[in-house]
Design an enzyme around this catalytic site. Structure first.
Site, PDB file in Angstrom:
ATOM      1  N   ALA A 121       0.866  -1.186   0.000  1.00 46.95           N
ATOM      2  CA  ALA A 121       0.000   0.000   0.000  1.00 46.95           C
ATOM      3  C   ALA A 121       0.900   1.232   0.000  1.00 46.95           C
ATOM      4  CB  ALA A 121      -0.879  -0.011   1.239  1.00 46.95           C
ATOM      5  N   GLY A 154       0.617  -5.019   0.849  1.00 45.23           N
ATOM      6  CA  GLY A 154      -0.536  -5.058  -0.059  1.00 45.23           C
ATOM      7  C   GLY A 154      -0.199  -5.677  -1.407  1.00 45.23           C
ATOM      8  N   GLU A 175      -0.541  -9.255  -0.855  1.00 45.15           N
ATOM      9  CA  GLU A 175      -1.977  -9.534  -0.674  1.00 45.15           C
ATOM     10  C   GLU A 175      -2.718  -9.512  -2.008  1.00 45.15           C
ATOM     11  OE1 GLU A 175      -2.086  -6.408   2.313  1.00 45.15           O
ATOM     12  OE2 GLU A 175      -2.903  -7.831   3.759  1.00 45.15           O
ATOM     13  N   GLU A 177       4.341  -5.267   7.395  1.00 44.58           N
ATOM     14  CA  GLU A 177       3.594  -4.203   8.093  1.00 44.58           C
ATOM     15  C   GLU A 177       4.016  -4.041   9.547  1.00 44.58           C
ATOM     16  OE1 GLU A 177       2.267  -6.553   6.161  1.00 44.58           O
ATOM     17  OE2 GLU A 177       0.861  -5.630   4.745  1.00 44.58           O
TER      18      GLU A 177
HETATM   19  N1  CAA Z   1       4.644   3.242  -0.432  1.00 47.32           N
HETATM   20  C1  CAA Z   1       5.068   4.416  -0.927  1.00 47.32           C
HETATM   21  N2  CAA Z   1       6.269   4.580  -1.540  1.00 47.32           N
HETATM   22  C2  CAA Z   1       7.043   3.496  -1.663  1.00 47.32           C
HETATM   23  C3  CAA Z   1       6.665   2.241  -1.163  1.00 47.32           C
HETATM   24  C4  CAA Z   1       5.392   2.127  -0.535  1.00 47.32           C
HETATM   25  N3  CAA Z   1       4.912   0.960  -0.072  1.00 47.32           N
HETATM   26  N4  CAA Z   1       7.666   1.359  -1.414  1.00 47.32           N
HETATM   27  C5  CAA Z   1       8.627   2.047  -2.056  1.00 47.32           C
HETATM   28  N5  CAA Z   1       8.263   3.341  -2.203  1.00 47.32           N
HETATM   29  C6  CAA Z   1       9.025   4.416  -2.832  1.00 47.32           C
HETATM   30  C7  CAA Z   1      10.170   4.883  -1.943  1.00 47.32           C
HETATM   31  O1  CAA Z   1       9.710   5.793  -0.960  1.00 47.32           O
HETATM   32  C8  CAA Z   1      11.078   5.500  -2.968  1.00 47.32           C
HETATM   33  O2  CAA Z   1      10.585   6.764  -3.297  1.00 47.32           O
HETATM   34  P1  CAA Z   1      11.583   8.043  -3.361  1.00 47.32           P
HETATM   35  O3  CAA Z   1      12.543   7.709  -4.490  1.00 47.32           O
HETATM   36  O4  CAA Z   1      10.678   9.182  -3.672  1.00 47.32           O
HETATM   37  O5  CAA Z   1      12.280   8.111  -2.052  1.00 47.32           O
HETATM   38  C9  CAA Z   1      10.907   4.604  -4.187  1.00 47.32           C
HETATM   39  O6  CAA Z   1       9.663   3.933  -3.997  1.00 47.32           O
HETATM   40  C10 CAA Z   1      11.993   3.556  -4.321  1.00 47.32           C
HETATM   41  O7  CAA Z   1      12.058   2.853  -3.082  1.00 47.32           O
HETATM   42  P2  CAA Z   1      13.450   2.583  -2.297  1.00 47.32           P
HETATM   43  O8  CAA Z   1      14.400   3.700  -2.536  1.00 47.32           O
HETATM   44  O9  CAA Z   1      13.101   2.286  -0.882  1.00 47.32           O
HETATM   45  O10 CAA Z   1      13.952   1.288  -3.067  1.00 47.32           O
HETATM   46  P3  CAA Z   1      14.888   0.122  -2.499  1.00 47.32           P
HETATM   47  O11 CAA Z   1      15.223  -0.720  -3.681  1.00 47.32           O
HETATM   48  O12 CAA Z   1      15.993   0.685  -1.696  1.00 47.32           O
HETATM   49  O13 CAA Z   1      13.966  -0.711  -1.476  1.00 47.32           O
HETATM   50  C11 CAA Z   1      11.929  -1.850  -0.779  1.00 47.32           C
HETATM   51  C12 CAA Z   1      12.856  -1.444  -1.965  1.00 47.32           C
HETATM   52  C13 CAA Z   1      12.631  -2.851   0.112  1.00 47.32           C
HETATM   53  C14 CAA Z   1      10.683  -2.490  -1.406  1.00 47.32           C
HETATM   54  C15 CAA Z   1      11.552  -0.595   0.015  1.00 47.32           C
HETATM   55  O14 CAA Z   1      11.087   0.412  -0.871  1.00 47.32           O
HETATM   56  C16 CAA Z   1      10.463  -0.837   1.028  1.00 47.32           C
HETATM   57  O15 CAA Z   1      10.732  -1.369   2.078  1.00 47.32           O
HETATM   58  N6  CAA Z   1       9.205  -0.431   0.731  1.00 47.32           N
HETATM   59  C17 CAA Z   1       8.112  -0.539   1.647  1.00 47.32           C
HETATM   60  C18 CAA Z   1       7.597  -1.963   1.728  1.00 47.32           C
HETATM   61  C19 CAA Z   1       6.456  -2.069   2.737  1.00 47.32           C
HETATM   62  O16 CAA Z   1       6.633  -1.816   3.907  1.00 47.32           O
HETATM   63  N7  CAA Z   1       5.260  -2.484   2.259  1.00 47.32           N
HETATM   64  C20 CAA Z   1       4.089  -2.617   3.092  1.00 47.32           C
HETATM   65  C21 CAA Z   1       3.262  -1.376   3.042  1.00 47.32           C
HETATM   66  S1  CAA Z   1       1.942  -1.401   4.216  1.00 47.32           S
HETATM   67  C22 CAA Z   1       0.702  -2.301   3.496  1.00 47.32           C
HETATM   68  O17 CAA Z   1       0.826  -2.761   2.380  1.00 47.32           O
HETATM   69  C23 CAA Z   1      -0.525  -2.467   4.320  1.00 47.32           C
HETATM   70  C24 CAA Z   1      -1.532  -3.428   3.803  1.00 47.32           C
HETATM   71  O18 CAA Z   1      -1.634  -4.525   4.248  1.00 47.32           O
HETATM   72  C25 CAA Z   1      -2.459  -3.040   2.773  1.00 47.32           C
END
Ligand code: CAA
Length: 296
Positions: free
Chosen positions: A102, A145, A148, A168
Site C-alpha cells: 500500500a 498489499g 496480498e 507491516e
Molecule cells: N509506499 C510508498 N512509496 C514506496 C513504497 C510504498 N509501499 N515502497 C517504495 N516506495 C518508494 C520509496 O519511498 C522511494 O521513493 P523516493 O525515491 O521518492 O524516495 C521509491 O519507492 C523507491 O524505493 P526505495 O528507494 O526504498 O527502493 P529500495 O530498492 O531501496 O527498497 C523496498 C525497496 C525494500 C521495497 C523498500 O522500498 C520498502 O521497504 N518499501 C516498503 C515496503 C512495505 O513496507 N510495504 C508494506 C506497506 S503497508 C501495506 O501494504 C498495508 C496493507 O496490508 C495493505
C-alpha cells in the site's frame, strides 16, 4: 482529494472507449496487439486472443498501491469482466516490483475515523469478485498489499527471485488486505505467523515450495509474464461456461467443508449438462474433432 472521491472517479482505457464507440471491424484491429492506455497508474493491452493484460505502472514508487491506482485497476478489471472477447486476465508489474505494498505516504496521515468510515482498502477486494480467472505474474517485490493483491489472484506465478512478505509489523501495523488470512491458508499457521510477526521475506522459489505460488520461473518479469500469458491463453481457449463453473467450485472449497463442497460441485456439474458447450465438447471428443465453443 479525499479517498472516497478517488474511489468513484472513472478512467477509460483506449480499448474500453473503442468498445463503446468503434464499429466491430475497427475493434478487431485494436484487439490482439498492445494498446496505449489513458490510465496513469496502469497499462492495459490484449497481447493474446482472449487475454486481457494489466500492468501496474508506478515505477518511481515501485508500484505502491495508491487509492487512485485501485480506481484504475478496478475499472480495467470490470471492463475485462464485461468484455465477451476476454476469457482470462493477467496482472503483472515490473522486473523490480509487482507492488511494494500500500502507498505508505498516502496512508501515513489517515485517522481511524477516515479509514473506518470510508472503509479504506475494501475496494481492493473487487478483484476477488470477478468470475473470470486472474493470473498474477510476480517479479521483484510483492510486499504488504502487493503480496496480498497477488494472493487475491486465482493463480500465482512468480520468478524464483521474487520477494514476498508482509512487512507491516515494521511500520507499526498489520496486514489489512487479507494477508493474515490468505497467507495462513496457503502456508499453514506456523509459517504465516513467523512471516507476519517478523516481517521476514519469502523468495519466489520458497513460495513455490510452500504452495503459495503455482510455479516459480527462472529469469525476470518477461519470463514469468510469458508463462502467465501462455496459461491465460490456454484457459481463454476453453468454454467460458466451464471455466467460470470450474473457478466457482474451486473457490467454494475455501468456504465449505469437504462434504458440502463435493455436493456443491456435483450440483454445478449436473447443471453443465444444460450448457451447449458440454454437448459440443463431448460430441467433438467422440468424433475426434476440435470443439468450437459457443460459450453458451
Ligand atoms: N509506499 C510508498 N512509496 C514506496 C513504497 C510504498 N509501499 N515502497 C517504495 N516506495 C518508494 C520509496 O519511498 C522511494 O521513493 P523516493 O525515491 O521518492 O524516495 C521509491 O519507492 C523507491 O524505493 P526505495 O528507494 O526504498 O527502493 P529500495 O530498492 O531501496 O527498497 C523496498 C525497496 C525494500 C521495497 C523498500 O522500498 C520498502 O521497504 N518499501 C516498503 C515496503 C512495505 O513496507 N510495504 C508494506 C506497506 S503497508 C501495506 O501494504 C498495508 C496493507 O496490508 C495493505
Amino acid at each position: 482529494m479525499s479517498l472516497l472521491r478517488l474511489f468513484s472517479r472513472p478512467a477509460l482505457s483506449v480499448s474500453s472507449r473503442a468498445t463503446m464507440s468503434a464499429p466491430r471491424s475497427a475493434l478487431q484491429v485494436v484487439r490482439h496487439q498492445s494498446t496505449e492506455s489513458s490510465y496513469t497508474n496502469i497499462l492495459v493491452s490484449n497481447p493474446r486472443p482472449g487475454v486481457g493484460l494489466i500492468t501496474l505502472n508506478r515505477p518511481k514508487a515501485l508500484n505502491a498501491l495508491s487509492s487512485e491506482l485501485f480506481v484504475e485497476l478496478n475499472k480495467a478489471l470490470k471492463d475485462y469482466e464485461d468484455d465477451k472477447e476476454i476469457g482470462a486476465i493477467v496482472l503483472t508489474g515490473s522486473d523490480k516490483a509487482f507492488a511494494a505494498g500500500a502507498d505508505i505516504k498516502e496512508m501515513a496521515p489517515l485517522t481511524f475515523s477516515e479509514a473506518y468510515v470510508n472503509n479504506f482498502i475494501a475496494p481492493w477486494s473487487y478483484i476477488t469478485t470477478l468470475r473470470k480467472p486472474v493470473i498474477a505474474a510476480v517479479s521483484g517485490h510483492a510486499l504488504g498489499g502487493g503480496c496480498e493483491l497477488a494472493m487475491m489472484c486465482d493463480i500465482l506465478y512468480c520468478t524464483k527471485t521474487a520477494n514476498f512478505g508482509q512487512p507491516e509489523i515494521k511500520l507499526g501495523t498489520i496486514p489489512g488486505a487479507g494477508g493474515s488470512q490468505r497467507l495462513t491458508a496457503a502456508l499453514g499457521k506456523s509459517k504465516a505467523m513467523e512471516l507476519i510477526l517478523t516481517g521476514n521475506n519469502l523468495s519466489g522459489e520458497e513460495a513455490e515450495k510452500h504452495g503459495l505460488a503455482a510455479k516459480a520461473f527462472e529469469g525476470g518479469n518477461k519470463e514469468v509474464l510469458e508463462g502467465a500469458l501462455d496459461t491465460a491463453a490456454k484457459i481463454a481457449s476453453y468454454s467460458r461456461v466451464a471455466v467460470i463453473a470450474a473457478k466457482e467450485v474451486v473457490n467454494k472449497s475455501q468456504d465449505l467443508g469437504v462434504r458440502e463442497g463435493v455436493e456443491y460441485e456435483r450440483r454445478i456439474f449436473h447443471s453443465l449438462f444444460g450448457s451447449q458447450d458440454q454437448k459440443i465438447g463431448m460430441k467433438a471428443f467422440a468424433e475426434k474433432k476440435k470443439p468450437t465453443w459457443s460459450h453458451l
